[in-house]
Design a protein around this motif. Structure first.
Motif, PDB file in Angstrom:
ATOM      1  N   GLY A   1      47.622  69.368  36.070  1.00 26.13           N
ATOM      2  CA  GLY A   1      48.501  68.837  37.105  1.00 26.13           C
ATOM      3  C   GLY A   1      47.711  68.058  38.122  1.00 26.13           C
ATOM      4  N   THR A   2      46.617  68.655  38.591  1.00 27.32           N
ATOM      5  CA  THR A   2      45.651  67.966  39.450  1.00 27.32           C
ATOM      6  C   THR A   2      44.253  68.342  38.986  1.00 27.32           C
ATOM      7  OG1 THR A   2      45.591  69.778  41.078  1.00 27.32           O
ATOM      8  CG2 THR A   2      47.197  68.011  41.442  1.00 27.32           C
ATOM      9  N   PHE A   3      43.313  67.418  39.165  1.00 28.71           N
ATOM     10  CA  PHE A   3      41.921  67.683  38.797  1.00 28.71           C
ATOM     11  C   PHE A   3      41.037  67.049  39.872  1.00 28.71           C
ATOM     12  CE2 PHE A   3      39.709  68.692  34.542  1.00 28.71           C
ATOM     13  CZ  PHE A   3      38.695  69.368  35.206  1.00 28.71           C
TER      14      PHE A   3
ATOM     15  N   LEU B   1      46.007  73.780  34.277  1.00 28.74           N
ATOM     16  CA  LEU B   1      45.031  73.293  33.302  1.00 28.74           C
ATOM     17  C   LEU B   1      45.389  73.785  31.906  1.00 28.74           C
ATOM     18  CD1 LEU B   1      42.229  71.831  33.043  1.00 28.74           C
ATOM     19  CD2 LEU B   1      41.187  74.091  33.328  1.00 28.74           C
ATOM     20  N   LEU B   2      45.416  72.857  30.946  1.00 25.18           N
ATOM     21  CA  LEU B   2      45.671  73.180  29.540  1.00 25.18           C
ATOM     22  C   LEU B   2      44.601  72.521  28.681  1.00 25.18           C
ATOM     23  CD1 LEU B   2      49.545  72.772  29.258  1.00 25.18           C
ATOM     24  CD2 LEU B   2      48.273  74.873  28.828  1.00 25.18           C
ATOM     25  N   ILE B   3      44.010  73.298  27.778  1.00 28.03           N
ATOM     26  CA  ILE B   3      42.890  72.816  26.973  1.00 28.03           C
ATOM     27  C   ILE B   3      43.116  73.167  25.509  1.00 28.03           C
ATOM     28  CG2 ILE B   3      40.382  72.798  26.703  1.00 28.03           C
ATOM     29  CD1 ILE B   3      40.277  74.169  29.520  1.00 28.03           C
TER      30      ILE B   3
ATOM     31  N   ALA C   1      42.043  76.794  38.657  1.00 27.65           N
ATOM     32  CA  ALA C   1      40.671  77.031  38.208  1.00 27.65           C
ATOM     33  C   ALA C   1      39.665  76.345  39.120  1.00 27.65           C
ATOM     34  CB  ALA C   1      40.481  76.527  36.778  1.00 27.65           C
ATOM     35  N   LYS C   2      38.524  76.999  39.299  1.00 24.19           N
ATOM     36  CA  LYS C   2      37.372  76.405  39.967  1.00 24.19           C
ATOM     37  C   LYS C   2      36.219  76.394  38.974  1.00 24.19           C
ATOM     38  CE  LYS C   2      38.605  77.851  44.673  1.00 24.19           C
ATOM     39  NZ  LYS C   2      38.174  78.603  45.883  1.00 24.19           N
ATOM     40  N   LEU C   3      35.542  75.234  38.861  1.00 20.44           N
ATOM     41  CA  LEU C   3      34.444  75.081  37.915  1.00 20.44           C
ATOM     42  C   LEU C   3      33.190  74.656  38.665  1.00 20.44           C
ATOM     43  CD1 LEU C   3      37.202  73.498  36.415  1.00 20.44           C
ATOM     44  CD2 LEU C   3      35.764  74.248  34.520  1.00 20.44           C
ATOM     45  N   TYR C   4      32.153  75.474  38.525  1.00 16.87           N
ATOM     46  CA  TYR C   4      30.911  75.251  39.241  1.00 16.87           C
ATOM     47  C   TYR C   4      29.900  74.559  38.328  1.00 16.87           C
ATOM     48  CZ  TYR C   4      32.934  78.489  42.608  1.00 16.87           C
ATOM     49  OH  TYR C   4      33.769  79.090  43.532  1.00 16.87           O
ATOM     50  N   ASN C   5      29.353  73.443  38.806  1.00 18.25           N
ATOM     51  CA  ASN C   5      28.403  72.630  38.040  1.00 18.25           C
ATOM     52  C   ASN C   5      29.014  72.221  36.702  1.00 18.25           C
ATOM     53  OD1 ASN C   5      26.053  71.235  37.476  1.00 18.25           O
ATOM     54  ND2 ASN C   5      24.958  73.033  36.728  1.00 18.25           N
TER      55      ASN C   5
END
Length: 214
Positions: free
Chosen positions: A193-195, A132-134, A97-101
């Motif tokens: 796994g990584t952030f 990613l798990l939420i 995943a890519k998260l902008y702002n």
């Protein structure tokens, strides 16, 4: 709420039966469901008693899954869904995943304060996460899915990462990709796994109205 010993088995049976029923919800374009409520959950740890908010201008994900789960606080009885320390959730899994702002905020219980994290403000250098798990309690935004499958068995999920699966018989959905704009979510937990938090900015906000993401 307590459960008498004589009704414990009956109550547990009803809970398992309920866990496989399809219950439509109103978020993620009407496609989110609570499925196997006793299935795998995002967190392999006890959650705190506080939820947190996350917002982003845009989330771009590759490999997306969603299924029902339960997040439990320390001391919860997982066999009793009425236990206030158990929380039904929609588990979202994204392989990449890519998260902008990106913004994340959590209020400090009992105090006029919050902790706020900002990252990925540079549109050329967003925050990034893998596996990613939420555990979600709510999610809002405008979502577009690529090659979505709705109604797949939660144990057969393959696209959200190695740990993104529910239990057999649980209702789930998966897609090759997802784009969500104007993302606003409330969650109990997140694991990855990584952030990578590019341009990380962490601050503590105090006052009558401490800062929150929304």
């Amino acid at each position: 709420m307590s459960v008498a010993q004589g009704s414990a088995v009956k109550g547990r049976t009803r809970w398992k039966r309920f866990a496989t029923v399809i219950v439509p919800a109103s978020f993620i374009a009407g496609a989110i469901v609570f499925g196997q409520a006793t299935g795998a959950i995002a967190a392999s740890f006890n959650v705190s008693g506080s939820q947190f908010k996350v917002s982003a201008d845009k989330l771009v994900g590759t490999g997306f899954v969603q299924y029902g789960g339960m997040a439990s606080e320390k001391g919860a009885n997982p066999a009793n869904p009425a236990d206030p320390k158990n929380h039904l959730v929609a588990v979202s899994g994204i392989a990449s995943a890519k998260l902008y702002n990106l913004c994340q905020s959590v209020k400090v219980p009992g105090l006029p304060a919050s902790m706020v994290i900002h990252a990925g403000k540079d549109p050329n250098n967003p925050a990034e996460a893998t596996n990613l798990l939420i555990d979600l309690s709510s999610l809002k935004g405008d979502a577009t899915f690529d090659n979505i499958q709705i109604g797949i068995d939660a144990s057969d999920l393959t696209k959200g990462g190695p740990n993104a699966k529910g239990m057999q018989g649980g209702f789930a959905q998966q897609a090759d990709g997802v784009v969500i704009t104007n993302l606003k979510q409330v969650a109990w937990s997140t694991t990855a796994g990584t952030f990578k938090l590019s341009g990380l900015d962490l601050s503590v906000s105090t006052g009558a109205n401490p800062e929150e993401c929304f």
